[in-house]
Design an enzyme around this catalytic site. Structure first.
Site, short mmCIF file in Angstrom:
data_model
loop_
_atom_site.label_atom_id
_atom_site.label_comp_id
_atom_site.label_asym_id
_atom_site.label_seq_id
_atom_site.Cartn_x
_atom_site.Cartn_y
_atom_site.Cartn_z
N GLU A 1 110.71 -57.52 4.65
CA GLU A 1 109.56 -56.96 5.74
C GLU A 1 109.84 -57.98 7.13
O GLU A 1 110.28 -59.20 6.76
CB GLU A 1 108.18 -57.39 5.27
CG GLU A 1 106.99 -56.95 6.20
CD GLU A 1 106.66 -57.95 7.32
OE1 GLU A 1 105.86 -57.78 8.12
OE2 GLU A 1 107.16 -58.99 7.00
N HIS B 1 106.84 -63.07 14.85
CA HIS B 1 105.34 -62.57 14.31
C HIS B 1 104.40 -62.65 15.62
O HIS B 1 103.90 -61.86 15.84
CB HIS B 1 105.03 -63.17 13.08
CG HIS B 1 103.34 -62.57 12.59
ND1 HIS B 1 102.38 -63.31 13.30
CD2 HIS B 1 103.00 -61.63 12.16
CE1 HIS B 1 101.23 -62.81 13.03
NE2 HIS B 1 101.66 -61.54 11.98
N HIS C 1 108.11 -60.69 2.49
CA HIS C 1 107.01 -60.88 3.86
C HIS C 1 107.72 -61.96 4.64
O HIS C 1 107.64 -63.26 4.40
CB HIS C 1 105.61 -61.48 3.46
CG HIS C 1 105.00 -61.36 4.76
ND1 HIS C 1 104.15 -62.47 4.86
CD2 HIS C 1 104.49 -60.34 5.40
CE1 HIS C 1 103.57 -62.13 6.01
NE2 HIS C 1 103.40 -61.01 6.36
N GLU D 1 107.62 -53.92 11.42
CA GLU D 1 106.21 -53.84 11.86
C GLU D 1 106.43 -54.02 13.36
O GLU D 1 107.14 -54.70 13.88
CB GLU D 1 105.49 -54.80 11.26
CG GLU D 1 104.12 -54.89 11.74
CD GLU D 1 103.11 -55.80 11.16
OE1 GLU D 1 101.90 -56.06 12.09
OE2 GLU D 1 103.20 -56.33 10.46
N ASP E 1 108.59 -58.58 11.49
CA ASP E 1 107.99 -58.18 12.52
C ASP E 1 109.00 -58.15 13.62
O ASP E 1 109.70 -58.97 14.01
CB ASP E 1 106.67 -59.20 12.83
CG ASP E 1 105.80 -59.08 11.90
OD1 ASP E 1 104.99 -58.37 11.50
OD2 ASP E 1 105.89 -60.54 11.02
#
Length: 281
Positions: free
Chosen positions: A49, A64, A22, A138, A51
């Site tokens: 992962e 993020h 993450h 994301e 953003d």
């Protein structure tokens, strides 16, 4: 207190759980920095992962929050800043300060630990890895750029060869797009049907309690709180033909819950520790 879990929800002989880092190995290094992702790869993470947000001059960067205030020494919204502006900021020293260490001298800092990271650079890192490393991207919404985020994302993924459907025998595509926005996933699917989508959920709404997802989406992305409250959801999603990728799974009891329920992937700040607990190290 540890609550009892109904055995009828436990999947028999589940496949190995994929461990997704993450924002990189973000417990050990500043989130979304190249250092965090290098550490995650070293720690054996199956996937990374990130953003993504679009800068004022059209670059996708791994940040993020809507604003840079929390994770840098600057201020302002990512969407109003150009990449050159972001490149002047320190995105790493806050992590050291949070742990009680003095901020390092700017001249002695490791740029991989402090510089803003573009998605393009992260894609290069994954491409250069000596093993298969997947990437879960994301898209953050709402944003002033709306569909331009997905347009730029698909263009960039196409440059790296990630928009073509997987051929027989190739397994799952190495890159997938996640979002809390069903519209965002629809935009990506319309432009690049070969890229899998993950529908992220903070709450389990009535329309999704039976395991259904937005059209064309094959992976459910519930938060760990959903599984604690509704452990039966995993079985329902599997019966509907969907995978289940759970965020953010850091604590040992939550890792164990995910293992018992047979989830397909866990997204964690601690990829090394989670892999050890799952016996994957």
């Amino acid at each position: 207190m540890k609550s009892a879990r109904p055995t009828r929800y436990i999947r028999s002989n589940p496949p190995a759980i994929s461990v997704i880092a993450h924002r990189g190995a973000s417990e050990d290094a500043p989130e979304h920095t190249l250092a965090a992702y290098r550490k995650a790869i070293e720690d054996g993470a199956d996937a990374l992962e990130c953003d993504v947000r679009l800068t004022a001059d059209g670059h996708l960067v791994c940040v993020h929050d809507r604003r840079v205030n929390r994770t840098s020494n600057g201020r302002g919204a990512v969407s109003t800043l150009e990449l050159a502006d972001l490149a002047t900021l320190d995105f790493g020293s806050w992590k050291d300060e949070a742990y009680g260490n003095e901020a390092p001298d700017r001249q002695l800092e490791d740029p991989e630990r402090t510089s803003v990271l573009t998605l393009e650079r992260l894609l290069e890192l994954v491409a250069d890895a000596d093993r298969r490393v997947e990437l879960a991207i994301e898209t953050k919404h709402p944003t002033r750029w709306a569909g331009q985020v997905e347009e730029r994302l698909v263009e960039l993924l196409d440059r790296f060869g990630h928009t073509k459907p997987a051929r027989a025998g190739e397994g799952t595509p190495p890159v997938r797009v996640m979002s809390f926005s069903a519209r965002s996933l629809h935009r990506v699917q319309a432009a690049a049907p070969g890229i899998p989508g993950v529908y992220l959920m903070q709450f389990l709404t009535p329309r999704h309690r039976d395991g259904r997802l937005p059209p064309g989406v094959g992976i459910a992305g519930p938060g760990i709180r959903i599984l604690r409250a509704h452990p039966e959801y995993v079985a329902k999603a599997h019966r509907a033909g969907h995978q289940v990728h759970v965020w953010t799974v850091n604590e040992a009891p939550d890792v164990e819950l995910c293992r018992e329920l047979g989830v397909d992937a866990v997204i964690t700040n601690r990829p090394k520790q989670v892999r050890n607990q799952l016996g994957l190290a």
